[in-house]
Design an enzyme around this catalytic site. Structure first.
Site, mmCIF file in Angstrom:
data_model
loop_
_atom_site.group_PDB
_atom_site.id
_atom_site.type_symbol
_atom_site.label_atom_id
_atom_site.label_comp_id
_atom_site.label_asym_id
_atom_site.label_seq_id
_atom_site.Cartn_x
_atom_site.Cartn_y
_atom_site.Cartn_z
ATOM 1 N N LYS A 45 3.289 27.826 -25.164
ATOM 2 C CA LYS A 45 3.574 27.189 -26.460
ATOM 3 C C LYS A 45 3.902 25.706 -26.374
ATOM 4 O O LYS A 45 4.604 25.147 -27.229
ATOM 5 C CB LYS A 45 4.701 27.929 -27.224
ATOM 6 N N GLY A 47 1.461 23.306 -25.982
ATOM 7 C CA GLY A 47 0.283 22.478 -26.265
ATOM 8 C C GLY A 47 -0.855 22.721 -25.272
ATOM 9 O O GLY A 47 -1.716 21.866 -25.082
ATOM 10 N N TRP A 50 -4.460 22.697 -26.896
ATOM 11 C CA TRP A 50 -4.778 21.308 -27.240
ATOM 12 C C TRP A 50 -5.255 20.571 -25.980
ATOM 13 O O TRP A 50 -6.318 19.938 -25.971
ATOM 14 C CB TRP A 50 -3.511 20.675 -27.810
ATOM 15 N N LYS A 98 -6.839 27.519 -17.023
ATOM 16 C CA LYS A 98 -5.488 27.354 -17.590
ATOM 17 C C LYS A 98 -4.545 28.296 -16.873
ATOM 18 O O LYS A 98 -4.933 29.397 -16.478
ATOM 19 C CB LYS A 98 -5.550 27.667 -19.081
ATOM 20 N N HIS A 100 -0.126 29.636 -16.692
ATOM 21 C CA HIS A 100 1.299 29.492 -17.024
ATOM 22 C C HIS A 100 2.153 29.818 -15.796
ATOM 23 O O HIS A 100 3.355 30.033 -15.907
ATOM 24 C CB HIS A 100 1.715 30.448 -18.148
ATOM 25 N N SER A 134 8.043 28.143 -31.618
ATOM 26 C CA SER A 134 6.627 28.466 -31.535
ATOM 27 C C SER A 134 6.423 29.817 -30.832
ATOM 28 O O SER A 134 5.608 30.647 -31.247
ATOM 29 C CB SER A 134 5.908 27.339 -30.785
ATOM 30 N N PHE A 227 -4.577 17.987 -34.812
ATOM 31 C CA PHE A 227 -4.176 19.313 -35.300
ATOM 32 C C PHE A 227 -5.059 19.803 -36.454
ATOM 33 O O PHE A 227 -5.565 20.924 -36.438
ATOM 34 C CB PHE A 227 -2.698 19.281 -35.714
ATOM 35 N N MET A 230 -8.490 20.845 -35.203
ATOM 36 C CA MET A 230 -8.478 22.053 -34.367
ATOM 37 C C MET A 230 -8.176 23.290 -35.194
ATOM 38 O O MET A 230 -8.695 24.359 -34.933
ATOM 39 C CB MET A 230 -7.497 21.899 -33.202
ATOM 40 N N ARG A 253 -0.105 26.790 -35.721
ATOM 41 C CA ARG A 253 0.850 27.096 -36.784
ATOM 42 C C ARG A 253 1.263 25.840 -37.537
ATOM 43 O O ARG A 253 0.942 25.660 -38.700
ATOM 44 C CB ARG A 253 2.056 27.794 -36.129
ATOM 45 N N GLY A 255 2.204 22.534 -35.469
ATOM 46 C CA GLY A 255 1.841 21.395 -34.618
ATOM 47 C C GLY A 255 2.698 20.161 -34.838
ATOM 48 O O GLY A 255 2.212 19.042 -34.820
HETATM 49 P P1 A3P Z 1 3.511 25.416 -33.227
HETATM 50 O O1 A3P Z 1 3.699 26.899 -33.161
HETATM 51 O O2 A3P Z 1 4.800 24.666 -33.189
HETATM 52 O O3 A3P Z 1 2.647 24.989 -34.365
HETATM 53 P P2 A3P Z 1 -0.048 26.728 -26.723
HETATM 54 O O4 A3P Z 1 -1.469 26.306 -26.899
HETATM 55 O O5 A3P Z 1 0.569 26.268 -25.460
HETATM 56 O O6 A3P Z 1 0.125 28.188 -26.973
HETATM 57 O O7 A3P Z 1 0.808 25.948 -27.815
HETATM 58 C C1 A3P Z 1 0.687 26.267 -29.178
HETATM 59 C C2 A3P Z 1 1.437 25.208 -29.958
HETATM 60 O O8 A3P Z 1 0.707 23.962 -29.873
HETATM 61 C C3 A3P Z 1 1.511 25.563 -31.436
HETATM 62 O O9 A3P Z 1 2.728 24.973 -31.895
HETATM 63 C C4 A3P Z 1 0.277 24.858 -31.961
HETATM 64 O O10 A3P Z 1 0.268 24.650 -33.344
HETATM 65 C C5 A3P Z 1 0.367 23.559 -31.186
HETATM 66 N N1 A3P Z 1 -0.921 22.857 -31.176
HETATM 67 C C6 A3P Z 1 -2.144 23.352 -30.917
HETATM 68 N N2 A3P Z 1 -3.085 22.410 -31.062
HETATM 69 C C7 A3P Z 1 -2.442 21.287 -31.433
HETATM 70 C C8 A3P Z 1 -2.888 19.962 -31.756
HETATM 71 N N3 A3P Z 1 -4.176 19.650 -31.736
HETATM 72 N N4 A3P Z 1 -1.954 19.057 -32.101
HETATM 73 C C9 A3P Z 1 -0.643 19.388 -32.120
HETATM 74 N N5 A3P Z 1 -0.170 20.617 -31.842
HETATM 75 C C10 A3P Z 1 -1.060 21.560 -31.500
#
Ligand code: A3P
Length: 290
Positions: A45, A47, A50, A98, A100, A134, A227, A230, A253, A255
């Protein structure tokens, strides 16, 4: 309790993830990667998705049309999912993956090699309060995470005790940060910097990966990975992933920086900051929370 809960290399995993002593683990530890390959590593969670799309585009000449042809988790798959291990082994270089896992959990096949024969790693870290919120929504919407249907207060306790998949945020982020300081094959990036200075951070990543990127390509890349873009792109939203129920909470969600303020009570924030200050006291790593 999660179905098939087990610990793999120091982090909590559920059933489909790698288990020590299996054929899949042996294949994982023999995985061949070179300096032309890249791993996007994160605590969940932070990013990840992204950064995966950004890295894939940097490697593929910012070919947006090509990016739209297949889901991101096929172009840059999760390396520790046991049933995917053959797919990963068979991938052609440049391999983009990727993870974790902790740094020490990565395949032994390249971990001990010299810098010029190891993959580049981009590690993304995000402030832990926004990660917690998140993650809470991810637990609610992802069926493979034990059909979690309790509230924020219970998730907060799970998060601060480290009883969540991939374990404790502090040990994950701090060990990666300290490793990255001494290892030129790892680039440590913060989510908040990506939000605030996207173009500068993307340029830094391209440079680290040794790829030329023109101003025009940089702007196209930025435009495609912000955001709002995407969120509309089914290739990156896990729209077809049967484990995720987007009607409970979409993968992309909000971002934003600072959504934690809508969840943390004053008392939770005080407790959290006490833990944060104690655990972060020996590192120069810091985060912006708003
Ligand atoms: P939120 O739940 O706060 O919106 P991961 O990819 O590591 O699972 O992280 C997911 C989090 O990154 C989510 O956060 C998601 O919305 C956010 N995210 C994904 N793409 C993004 C983007 N292009 N810009 C900013 N935040 C992004």
């Amino acid at each position: 309790k999660l179905e098939g809960e087990h610990v793999f290399r120091g982090v909590l995993h559920h059933s489909v993830m790698l288990t020590e002593g299996t054929e899949e683990q042996k294949k994982f530890d023999s995985l061949q990667m070179s300096a032309n390959d890249c791993i996007v590593a994160t605590y969940p969670k932070s990013g990840t998705t992204w950064m995966q799309e950004i890295v894939w585009l940097i490697y593929n000449g910012v070919d947006i049309e090509k990016a739209k042809q297949s889901p991101l988790d096929e172009r840059c798959p999760f390396m520790e999912i046991a049933p995917k291990i053959d797919f990963i082994t068979d991938m052609q270089s440049p391999k983009l993956l990727k993870t974790h896992l902790l740094h020490l959990g990565l395949p032994t096949s390249f971990l001990n090699k010299s810098n010029d024969s190891r993959p580049r790693i981009v590690y993304v870290a995000r402030n832990p309060k926004d990660v917690a919120v998140s993650f809470y929504h991810f637990y609610r919407s992802n069926k493979s995470l034990g059909n979690f249907n309790r509230g924020w207060n219970e998730f907060f306790e799970m998060f601060i005790s480290g009883y969540v998949v991939f374990g404790d945020w502090f040990s994950h982020v701090i060990t990666w940060y300290e490793t990255a300081k001494k290892d030129s094959t790892i680039l440590f990036i913060k989510y908040e910097d990506m939000k605030r200075n996207s173009l500068e951070e993307i340029s830094k990543i391209a440079k680290f990966l040794g790829k030329d990127i023109s101003t025009e390509m940089l702007e196209t890349l930025y435009d495609h990975t912000k955001f709002e873009s995407m969120k509309k792109n089914p290739m990156v939203t896990f729209a077809k992933n049967p484990s995720i129920d987007s009607s409970i909470s979409p993968f992309l969600r909000k971002g934003e920086i600072g959504d934690w303020k809508n969840y943390f009570t004053v008392a939770q924030n005080e407790r959290f900051m006490d833990i944060y200050n104690e655990k972060m006291k020996d590192t120069d790593l810091s985060f912006q929370f708003e």
